[in-house]
Design an enzyme around this catalytic site. Structure first.
Site, PDB file in Angstrom:
ATOM      1  N   ILE A  19       0.843  -1.207   0.000  1.00 20.09           N
ATOM      2  CA  ILE A  19       0.000   0.000   0.000  1.00 20.09           C
ATOM      3  C   ILE A  19       0.875   1.253   0.000  1.00 20.09           C
ATOM      4  CG2 ILE A  19      -1.942   1.183   1.085  1.00 20.09           C
ATOM      5  CD1 ILE A  19      -2.662  -1.479   2.450  1.00 20.09           C
ATOM      6  N   THR A  55      12.318  -5.277   4.716  1.00 18.78           N
ATOM      7  CA  THR A  55      12.160  -6.631   5.243  1.00 18.78           C
ATOM      8  C   THR A  55      11.797  -7.524   4.067  1.00 18.78           C
ATOM      9  OG1 THR A  55       9.773  -6.443   5.569  1.00 18.78           O
ATOM     10  CG2 THR A  55      11.188  -5.637   7.374  1.00 18.78           C
ATOM     11  N   SER A 110       2.666  -7.181   8.411  1.00 19.83           N
ATOM     12  CA  SER A 110       1.265  -7.095   8.010  1.00 19.83           C
ATOM     13  C   SER A 110       0.560  -8.433   7.791  1.00 19.83           C
ATOM     14  CB  SER A 110       1.162  -6.266   6.723  1.00 19.83           C
ATOM     15  OG  SER A 110       1.752  -6.981   5.649  1.00 19.83           O
ATOM     16  N   ASP A 151      -9.175  -2.442   9.677  1.00 22.55           N
ATOM     17  CA  ASP A 151     -10.469  -2.817  10.287  1.00 22.55           C
ATOM     18  C   ASP A 151     -10.332  -4.028  11.199  1.00 22.55           C
ATOM     19  OD1 ASP A 151     -10.076  -4.791   8.347  1.00 22.55           O
ATOM     20  OD2 ASP A 151     -12.061  -4.585   7.446  1.00 22.55           O
ATOM     21  N   GLU A 152      -9.188  -4.736  11.105  1.00 21.66           N
ATOM     22  CA  GLU A 152      -9.031  -5.943  11.929  1.00 21.66           C
ATOM     23  C   GLU A 152      -8.970  -5.617  13.422  1.00 21.66           C
ATOM     24  OE1 GLU A 152      -6.419  -8.990  10.340  1.00 21.66           O
ATOM     25  OE2 GLU A 152      -6.615  -8.158   8.334  1.00 21.66           O
ATOM     26  N   TYR A 180      -1.337 -10.027  15.065  1.00 23.14           N
ATOM     27  CA  TYR A 180      -1.248  -8.883  14.146  1.00 23.14           C
ATOM     28  C   TYR A 180      -2.250  -7.804  14.535  1.00 23.14           C
ATOM     29  CZ  TYR A 180      -2.429  -6.063  10.042  1.00 23.14           C
ATOM     30  OH  TYR A 180      -2.729  -5.010   9.218  1.00 23.14           O
ATOM     31  N   LYS A 201      -1.726  -3.881  15.987  1.00 18.11           N
ATOM     32  CA  LYS A 201      -2.251  -2.676  15.318  1.00 18.11           C
ATOM     33  C   LYS A 201      -3.175  -1.898  16.261  1.00 18.11           C
ATOM     34  CE  LYS A 201      -1.686  -1.566  11.556  1.00 18.11           C
ATOM     35  NZ  LYS A 201      -0.604  -0.720  10.948  1.00 18.11           N
ATOM     36  N   ASN A 256     -14.148 -15.897   0.785  1.00 20.07           N
ATOM     37  CA  ASN A 256     -12.856 -16.282   0.200  1.00 20.07           C
ATOM     38  C   ASN A 256     -13.058 -17.216  -0.991  1.00 20.07           C
ATOM     39  OD1 ASN A 256     -11.595 -14.767   2.130  1.00 20.07           O
ATOM     40  ND2 ASN A 256     -11.185 -16.505   3.497  1.00 20.07           N
TER      41      ASN A 256
HETATM   42  P1  NAD Z   1       3.406  -4.812   3.412  1.00 24.73           P
HETATM   43  O1  NAD Z   1       3.767  -5.951   4.305  1.00 24.73           O
HETATM   44  O2  NAD Z   1       3.212  -5.058   1.948  1.00 24.73           O
HETATM   45  O3  NAD Z   1       4.489  -3.649   3.550  1.00 24.73           O
HETATM   46  C1  NAD Z   1       5.053  -3.273   4.764  1.00 24.73           C
HETATM   47  C2  NAD Z   1       6.319  -2.469   4.485  1.00 24.73           C
HETATM   48  O4  NAD Z   1       6.846  -2.027   5.750  1.00 24.73           O
HETATM   49  C3  NAD Z   1       7.417  -3.272   3.794  1.00 24.73           C
HETATM   50  O5  NAD Z   1       7.971  -2.526   2.722  1.00 24.73           O
HETATM   51  C4  NAD Z   1       8.455  -3.484   4.893  1.00 24.73           C
HETATM   52  O6  NAD Z   1       9.793  -3.576   4.402  1.00 24.73           O
HETATM   53  C5  NAD Z   1       8.250  -2.234   5.739  1.00 24.73           C
HETATM   54  N1  NAD Z   1       8.699  -2.429   7.139  1.00 24.73           N
HETATM   55  C6  NAD Z   1       8.435  -3.486   7.953  1.00 24.73           C
HETATM   56  N2  NAD Z   1       9.032  -3.297   9.151  1.00 24.73           N
HETATM   57  C7  NAD Z   1       9.648  -2.090   9.098  1.00 24.73           C
HETATM   58  C8  NAD Z   1      10.400  -1.334  10.037  1.00 24.73           C
HETATM   59  N3  NAD Z   1      10.636  -1.801  11.263  1.00 24.73           N
HETATM   60  N4  NAD Z   1      10.877  -0.126   9.653  1.00 24.73           N
HETATM   61  C9  NAD Z   1      10.648   0.359   8.402  1.00 24.73           C
HETATM   62  N5  NAD Z   1       9.955  -0.334   7.475  1.00 24.73           N
HETATM   63  C10 NAD Z   1       9.455  -1.541   7.817  1.00 24.73           C
HETATM   64  O7  NAD Z   1       2.087  -4.194   4.059  1.00 24.73           O
HETATM   65  P2  NAD Z   1       0.840  -3.473   3.366  1.00 24.73           P
HETATM   66  O8  NAD Z   1      -0.166  -4.501   3.006  1.00 24.73           O
HETATM   67  O9  NAD Z   1       1.319  -2.519   2.348  1.00 24.73           O
HETATM   68  O10 NAD Z   1       0.251  -2.671   4.607  1.00 24.73           O
HETATM   69  C11 NAD Z   1       0.693  -1.339   4.886  1.00 24.73           C
HETATM   70  C12 NAD Z   1      -0.050  -0.817   6.108  1.00 24.73           C
HETATM   71  O11 NAD Z   1      -1.452  -0.847   5.863  1.00 24.73           O
HETATM   72  C13 NAD Z   1       0.195  -1.663   7.363  1.00 24.73           C
HETATM   73  O12 NAD Z   1       0.306  -0.799   8.450  1.00 24.73           O
HETATM   74  C14 NAD Z   1      -1.073  -2.505   7.471  1.00 24.73           C
HETATM   75  O13 NAD Z   1      -1.349  -2.819   8.815  1.00 24.73           O
HETATM   76  C15 NAD Z   1      -2.117  -1.566   6.894  1.00 24.73           C
HETATM   77  N6  NAD Z   1      -3.285  -2.196   6.250  1.00 24.73           N
HETATM   78  C16 NAD Z   1      -3.124  -3.170   5.321  1.00 24.73           C
HETATM   79  C17 NAD Z   1      -4.253  -3.708   4.684  1.00 24.73           C
HETATM   80  C18 NAD Z   1      -4.110  -4.752   3.606  1.00 24.73           C
HETATM   81  O14 NAD Z   1      -5.132  -5.278   3.133  1.00 24.73           O
HETATM   82  N7  NAD Z   1      -2.914  -5.073   3.140  1.00 24.73           N
HETATM   83  C19 NAD Z   1      -5.530  -3.247   5.021  1.00 24.73           C
HETATM   84  C20 NAD Z   1      -5.647  -2.231   5.991  1.00 24.73           C
HETATM   85  C21 NAD Z   1      -4.516  -1.712   6.591  1.00 24.73           C
HETATM   86  P1  TYD Z   2      -5.052 -12.424   3.869  1.00 19.11           P
HETATM   87  O1  TYD Z   2      -4.786 -12.012   2.459  1.00 19.11           O
HETATM   88  O2  TYD Z   2      -3.949 -13.072   4.650  1.00 19.11           O
HETATM   89  O3  TYD Z   2      -5.641 -11.139   4.627  1.00 19.11           O
HETATM   90  P2  TYD Z   2      -6.302 -11.018   6.114  1.00 19.11           P
HETATM   91  O4  TYD Z   2      -5.996 -12.222   6.887  1.00 19.11           O
HETATM   92  O5  TYD Z   2      -5.605  -9.810   6.644  1.00 19.11           O
HETATM   93  O6  TYD Z   2      -7.764 -10.811   5.874  1.00 19.11           O
HETATM   94  O7  TYD Z   2      -6.267 -13.436   3.863  1.00 19.11           O
HETATM   95  C1  TYD Z   2      -7.540 -13.074   3.363  1.00 19.11           C
HETATM   96  C2  TYD Z   2      -8.481 -14.225   3.653  1.00 19.11           C
HETATM   97  O8  TYD Z   2      -8.090 -15.368   2.876  1.00 19.11           O
HETATM   98  C3  TYD Z   2      -8.458 -14.682   5.103  1.00 19.11           C
HETATM   99  O9  TYD Z   2      -9.786 -15.043   5.497  1.00 19.11           O
HETATM  100  C4  TYD Z   2      -7.566 -15.905   5.094  1.00 19.11           C
HETATM  101  C5  TYD Z   2      -7.801 -16.490   3.726  1.00 19.11           C
HETATM  102  N1  TYD Z   2      -6.657 -17.207   3.122  1.00 19.11           N
HETATM  103  C6  TYD Z   2      -6.830 -18.504   2.612  1.00 19.11           C
HETATM  104  O10 TYD Z   2      -7.926 -19.091   2.672  1.00 19.11           O
HETATM  105  N2  TYD Z   2      -5.749 -19.133   2.053  1.00 19.11           N
HETATM  106  C7  TYD Z   2      -4.523 -18.537   1.975  1.00 19.11           C
HETATM  107  O11 TYD Z   2      -3.553 -19.165   1.476  1.00 19.11           O
HETATM  108  C8  TYD Z   2      -4.367 -17.188   2.489  1.00 19.11           C
HETATM  109  C9  TYD Z   2      -3.038 -16.500   2.441  1.00 19.11           C
HETATM  110  C10 TYD Z   2      -5.472 -16.575   3.045  1.00 19.11           C
END
Ligand code: NAD
Ligand code: TYD
Length: 339
Positions: free
Chosen positions: A12, A36, A85, A126-127, A153, A157, A252
């Site tokens: 993101i 990472t 994340s 939202d988690e 996780y 958060k 899913n």
């Molecule tokens: P991601 O895992 O793809 O990216 C996380 C980034 O943070 C990576 O580039 C990693 O190298 C960096 N990072 C990790 N530890 C670090 C540290 N100690 N110092 C500096 N950088 C560090 O995650 P994402 O899916 O892009 O999520 C980004 C944010 O959005 C997170 O805070 C997550 O909780 C939140 N979020 C994600 C989702 C989703 O669906 N992916 C939804 C809602 C909120």
């Molecule tokens: P995920 O992408 O890990 O996001 P989050 O757990 O933050 O919602 O998973 C989305 C949904 O898909 C979750 O209900 C777990 C499920 N899931 C599977 O069924 N199989 C998989 O291999 C993964 C990674 C997730």
């Protein structure tokens, strides 16, 4: 303005960097990322030569490093995406989630208090609200839903969110928080549901669906999340939380079947595997506050957004194949040690 974006080599944060660098050529965007396993500088390739963009490698939880950076850069705005994340990883190893997501957040905010900023924005999820029952489709998360977490996780958060609010109340730090539903779109690490299923289906590998596949997620295109964060940072009220979601709930199993249909692959690839421990049943956001207060509306619906996303993974195989092969981790060495 000088804007610090942390975690900008992730999914993101990376999309947000693209959005901001293009939209605000007069702002300086500094991307701080520890790189990472989830950080991939190839994601930032489209902007790496832009004059209003700079990358810095470092850890948000490293106090000395962060304070030195703030002293030098004098940021106006800090937007914290950096986090561990992935829920499944948090079940295996909660400690790093506390370190980055909780300690890292407080270190960043300590620096904001010390050096002064106009806005600190925390990208949350939202988690933090836990889950909703599958048989009550009338229920949604609002900003006043109590925090009630399930996984290490989401607990990390939620803890961070509580610290953010405490820094506002105690030190007067000008904060905002966004809590978004599940994102999908370009540059998502292929451990998450949608890119994992796309990459495995293309290789004719089995698609592991946890439990019965009935768990529901509320999917939002990452572009719409980026727009929402930009709006909150610029126009949101200090001390407020904004939920972000677009009413795109899918089980899913529906998501996995959509991927299979789009790729013309058989449903026999689906393999039901052991359920995730503590698996949340349903997430669903009520976005009324951000819609009415800030005029935000999503531009994508899931049915068109998912097709565009699948096409992106087909057109950008090298990006995710480099992750699966591990090649992406050499990018930093190649690009930055040689410059
Ligand atoms: P991601 O895992 O793809 O990216 C996380 C980034 O943070 C990576 O580039 C990693 O190298 C960096 N990072 C990790 N530890 C670090 C540290 N100690 N110092 C500096 N950088 C560090 O995650 P994402 O899916 O892009 O999520 C980004 C944010 O959005 C997170 O805070 C997550 O909780 C939140 N979020 C994600 C989702 C989703 O669906 N992916 C939804 C809602 C909120
Ligand atoms: P995920 O992408 O890990 O996001 P989050 O757990 O933050 O919602 O998973 C989305 C949904 O898909 C979750 O209900 C777990 C499920 N899931 C599977 O069924 N199989 C998989 O291999 C993964 C990674 C997730």
């Amino acid at each position: 303005m000088k804007i610090l974006v942390t975690g900008g080599a992730g999914f993101i944060g990376g999309n947000f960097i693209h959005y901001m660098v293009d939209k605000y050529p007069d702002d300086m965007i500094v991307n701080l990322d520890l790189l990472t396993y989830a950080g991939n500088l190839e994601t930032c390739k489209p902007v790496e030569d832009k004059p209003n963009y700079k990358f810095v490698k470092g850890d948000i939880a490293d106090r000395k490093f962060i304070f030195d950076l703030f002293e030098k850069e004098k940021f106006d705005v800090v937007i914290n995406f950096a986090a561990e994340s992935h829920v499944d990883r948090s079940i295996e190893d909660p400690g790093i989630f506390v370190q980055t997501n909780v300690t890292g957040t407080t270190v960043l905010m300590d620096a904001c208090v010390e050096y002064g900023i106009k806005r600190y924005h925390q990208v949350s999820t939202d988690e933090v609200y836990g889950d909703l029952p599958l048989d009550r489709p009338d229920l949604f998360f609002t900003e006043t839903t109590p925090l009630h977490t399930s996984s290490p996780y989401s607990s990390s958060k939620a803890s961070a969110d509580l610290f953010v609010m405490a820094y506002h109340r105690t030190y007067g730090l000008p904060v905002t928080i966004s809590r978004c539903s599940n994102n999908y779109g370009p540059y998502q690490f292929p451990e998450k549901l949608i890119p994992l299923m796309i990459s495995r289906a293309l290789a004719d590998e089995s698609l592991p669906v946890y439990g019965d596949g009935a768990n529901v997620r509320d999917w939002l295109h990452v572009y719409d999340h980026c727009v929402a964060i930009d709006l909150i940072v610029r126009n949101g009220k200090v001390g407020e939380v904004y939920n972000v979601g677009g009413h795109n709930e899918r089980s899913n199993l529906e998501v996995v079947k959509t991927v299979l249909r789009a790729l013309d692959k058989p449903e026999s690839l689906i393999e039901f595997v052991e359920d995730r421990k503590g698996h949340d049943r349903r997430y669903a956001i009520d976005p009324e506050k951000i819609e009415t207060e800030l005029g935000w509306k999503p531009t994508y619906n899931f049915d068109t957004g998912i097709q565009q996303t699948i096409q992106w993974y087909l057109d950008n195989k090298e990006w995710w194949e480099n992750i699966i092969s591990g090649e992406y981790q050499n990018y930093f060495e190649k690009m930055y040690n040689m410059k």
